[in-house]
Design an enzyme around this catalytic site. Structure first.
Site, short mmCIF file in Angstrom:
data_model
loop_
_atom_site.label_atom_id
_atom_site.label_comp_id
_atom_site.label_asym_id
_atom_site.label_seq_id
_atom_site.Cartn_x
_atom_site.Cartn_y
_atom_site.Cartn_z
N SER A 83 48.94 -15.16 -43.08
CA SER A 83 49.51 -14.84 -41.77
C SER A 83 50.91 -15.41 -41.66
O SER A 83 51.33 -16.24 -42.47
CB SER A 83 48.62 -15.41 -40.66
OG SER A 83 48.45 -16.80 -40.84
N ASP A 84 51.61 -14.96 -40.65
CA ASP A 84 52.94 -15.51 -40.38
C ASP A 84 53.23 -15.33 -38.90
O ASP A 84 52.57 -14.55 -38.22
CB ASP A 84 54.02 -14.82 -41.22
CG ASP A 84 55.30 -15.64 -41.23
OD1 ASP A 84 55.33 -16.66 -41.95
OD2 ASP A 84 56.24 -15.29 -40.50
N GLN A 85 54.21 -16.07 -38.42
CA GLN A 85 54.54 -15.98 -37.00
C GLN A 85 56.01 -16.27 -36.78
O GLN A 85 56.60 -17.11 -37.45
CB GLN A 85 53.70 -16.98 -36.21
CG GLN A 85 53.89 -16.88 -34.70
CD GLN A 85 53.17 -17.99 -33.96
OE1 GLN A 85 53.35 -19.16 -34.27
NE2 GLN A 85 52.33 -17.62 -33.02
#
Length: 208
Positions: A83-85
């Site tokens: 995931s990334d944000q």
């Protein structure tokens, strides 16, 4: 359904303490692997495209460590979550602050204003090659954030290690959050409902 009662393993491809906590809250057992990628080398115009590309790059980096041929033949079914944000403020993507000065500027911008988080989740089935991802967006509105609170947070250091220097679950910030349009777990880096849906889709690909 907890992973320890399921016929598959889960790997969380992240060193984030918050993501670990959220996945554990969801009832899963998992192991941790981290992807060492140059995030700055991946650029996209839209934040949604950027976080998806980064989650994909993290998955690729981790997959390269596995002897995939043997894995498909012998290993128990395994699902990898990456995931990334990023934070978006007035249309501009913000990643982790590069300095205390930048973190201070970020938080002063949020004071009495609002920002958004855009986060991605990607689930890869190592056994079947199935890969599915999606993104989630949350809007956060703040009351005025006193300078003293900003300085305390900078000295403590947590805000230097999160996208946009933005945290909402911290005891000093929590009372200053006016409204969250979306879910707190998404702001913290792993939206539960989206993660659960993608895990379910990846699990069903074992049978297909």
């Amino acid at each position: 359904m907890a992973a320890n009662s399921s016929p598959f393993k889960i790997i969380l491809g992240s060193s984030s303490v918050a993501r670990r906590k959220i996945l554990a809250e969801m009832g899963y057992d998992f192991t941790i692997m981290t992807a060492d990628i140059d995030e700055k080398s991946i650029r996209k115009e839209k934040p949604e495209d950027l976080v998806m590309a980064l989650a994909d790059a993290k998955a690729e980096a981790i997959l390269q460590r596995f002897p995939i041929g043997d894995y498909i033949k012998d290993a128990e079914p395994t699902l990898l979550i990456t995931s990334d944000q990023v934070v978006v403020y007035e249309g501009v993507v913000r990643e982790k602050p590069s300095s205390k000065e930048e973190a201070r500027k970020f938080m002063k911008d949020y004071s009495g204003g609002h920002a958004a988080t855009v986060g991605s989740v990607l689930v890869t089935n190592l056994k079947t090659g199935f890969r599915k991802g999606d993104w989630d967006c949350v809007e956060i509105y703040f009351h005025e954030i006193p300078d003293g609170v900003i300085e305390s947070l900078i000295e403590e250091g947590t805000v230097l290690n999160v996208a946009g220097g933005l945290i909402i679950e911290h005891p000093l910030i929590l009372p200053l959050v006016k409204q969250v349009v979306g879910t707190t777990d998404s702001v913290m880096g792993l939206p539960k409902a989206l993660t659960e849906r993608l895990l379910e889709e990846a699990r069903s690909s074992f049978e297909s």
